[in-house]
Design a protein around this motif. Structure first.
Motif, short mmCIF file in Angstrom:
data_model
loop_
_atom_site.label_atom_id
_atom_site.label_comp_id
_atom_site.label_asym_id
_atom_site.label_seq_id
_atom_site.Cartn_x
_atom_site.Cartn_y
_atom_site.Cartn_z
N GLU A 266 0.84 -1.20 0.00
CA GLU A 266 0.00 0.00 0.00
C GLU A 266 0.88 1.25 0.00
O GLU A 266 1.95 1.28 0.61
CB GLU A 266 -0.88 -0.03 1.26
CG GLU A 266 -1.78 1.17 1.45
CD GLU A 266 -2.54 1.10 2.77
OE1 GLU A 266 -2.93 2.16 3.28
OE2 GLU A 266 -2.74 -0.02 3.30
N THR A 273 -6.71 4.96 0.19
CA THR A 273 -5.93 3.73 0.12
C THR A 273 -5.59 3.42 -1.33
O THR A 273 -6.49 3.18 -2.15
CB THR A 273 -6.71 2.56 0.74
OG1 THR A 273 -7.05 2.89 2.09
CG2 THR A 273 -5.87 1.29 0.73
N PRO A 288 -2.47 -4.36 1.61
CA PRO A 288 -2.68 -3.24 2.55
C PRO A 288 -1.92 -3.45 3.86
O PRO A 288 -1.59 -4.58 4.24
CB PRO A 288 -4.20 -3.29 2.81
CG PRO A 288 -4.78 -4.20 1.79
CD PRO A 288 -3.68 -5.16 1.42
#
Length: 414
Positions: A266, A273, A288
């Motif tokens: 990420e 995001t 992530p």
């Protein structure tokens, strides 16, 4: 006081002091302006006892409180002092001061550290590449094997400038390529025109820079290697896996990935995001983080490595799509990692990269150390941990050899 006038990565910084009072204690103070922030100071104070001949030799004399001797110890054990500035030293000087038990001066030397900057020539790559600079040595003529260096999450050019002069002094043309320039802590952006957020950084940018680089007379267009650290290592592995060998900006001789990642992670700073990287205008799949805000809170023991690895565990379906296809990189790769890395798990990720490449029968040199951290790679003449120093003494000479060997292969660009 005897010590080399210039200290380089290739020789231990042995310091010998004679004419002292036998059996008497002296304090050796070693100091320099910080290599990362020239408004800060790095300093150590070590207590030695002169031997029966009135001599202190830092390669064999053991400082008080330690169990063994190393010529590197006075540099390795320096502390970072953010509130002190050494205006009487330039960033590439190191001062040794020996004082007696009462603090009175006994001996002093100022030495140069790193390669001779006067023998290096710096030029800009071009207006399309803000902050990108090319270093060459006046001691090496004609088109040279070339290394492209990418720094990490610190942004700007500081990461590449840490290593570029040393590699240029070894006979390479070196391109330091900033690709991201944040404005940390209210400071102004170093290179306007570069992304301020680490979000969807275009891997194509490196391809375009290498295309431009190959037009230079000081560059051998068929002998270019890539060198990245941390997020820069993630970047160069992506470049090797995505840029076609027959592209004007592709076809590399080898890739050095210092504390690398095996996946795309990420990004940050975009207010949403997003992926760290993109290719041909499309964001790349990414893994992530998990609770990165906790990792950035210095009062919380939760580490950045935990934020990365917990994110991997919490998103198993996203790991394989985000994996860097290192098995498609036909160039030799050198990996450096540490198992106590608190930034991300560079040791484990290096092993995963090597496993995929081994299965494909591809050359992969790996240096992973169980007690070293994120500072496992780089020159030995720095403030770092004992484990990182021991690792650097092995892997930095190996890194120099790797760049030279790969650039000398007759089929280098094929």
């Amino acid at each position: 006081m005897t010590v080399a006038d210039r200290l380089t990565w290739a020789d231990a910084p042995v310091l010998v002091m004679t004419g002292l009072e036998p059996g008497q204690a002296y304090t050796l103070k070693t100091e320099r302006r910080s290599g990362w922030n020239d408004q800060a100071t790095e300093r150590s104070s070590l207590r030695y006892v002169a031997d029966a001949k009135g001599r202190i030799d830092t390669s064999v004399s053991v400082p008080d409180g330690l169990t063994d001797a190393s010529a590197y110890t006075p540099i390795q054990r320096m502390d970072y002092l953010s509130d002190q500035t050494l205006n009487d030293l330039d960033p590439y000087q190191l001062r040794f001061r020996l004082v007696d038990a009462d603090g009175g001066p006994v001996l002093q030397r100022v030495v140069e550290i790193g390669p001779d900057r006067d023998a290096l020539v710096e030029t800009a790559l071009g207006d399309d590449f803000p902050g990108a600079y090319v270093l060459t040595s006046v001691n090496h003529e004609g088109p040279r094997p070339t290394i492209v260096i990418l720094g990490g999450s610190e942004g700007g050019d500081s990461g590449s400038r840490y290593t570029a002069p040393t590699l240029a002094a070894e006979g390479f043309t070196v391109l330091g390529l900033p690709y991201y320039s944040p404005a940390w802590g209210g400071q102004e952006q170093q290179f306007p025109g570069l992304p301020r957020a680490f979000a969807n950084i275009a891997v194509d940018y490196l391809e375009e820079a290498v295309t431009q680089l190959r037009q230079r007379p000081d560059v051998d267009p068929d002998r270019i290697t890539l060198h990245g650290g941390s997020k820069g290592a993630e970047f160069v592995l992506l470049a090797g896996s995505l840029i076609a060998d027959d592209s004007p900006g592709g076809g590399f001789c080898g890739i050095v990935a210092d504390v690398p990642s095996d996946v795309v992670w990420e990004g940050w700073g975009a207010g949403e995001t997003v992926s760290s990287f993109s290719w041909r205008g499309e964001p790349l799949p990414f893994v992530p983080y998990q609770d990165m805000s906790r990792a950035l809170d210095r009062s919380d023991p939760y580490t950045m490595t935990e934020a990365h690895e917990n994110g991997r565990t919490a998103n198993p379906d996203r790991v394989e799509p985000a994996r860097i296809r290192v098995e498609t990189i036909d160039e030799p790769v050198l990996l450096i990692g540490g198992d106590v890395d608190t930034t991300w798990a560079s040791g484990a990720m290096s092993r995963r990269i090597k496993a995929f490449r081994d299965a494909a029968g591809l050359q992969t040199d790996m240096y992973v150390y169980k007690d070293a951290g994120h500072g496992v790679g780089g020159t030995p003449l720095v403030r770092t941990s004992v484990a990182n120093l021991a690792a650097r003494l092995e892997n930095f000479p190996a890194l120099i050899r790797f760049h030279k060997q790969q650039s000398e292969r007759p089929d280098c660009r094929e």
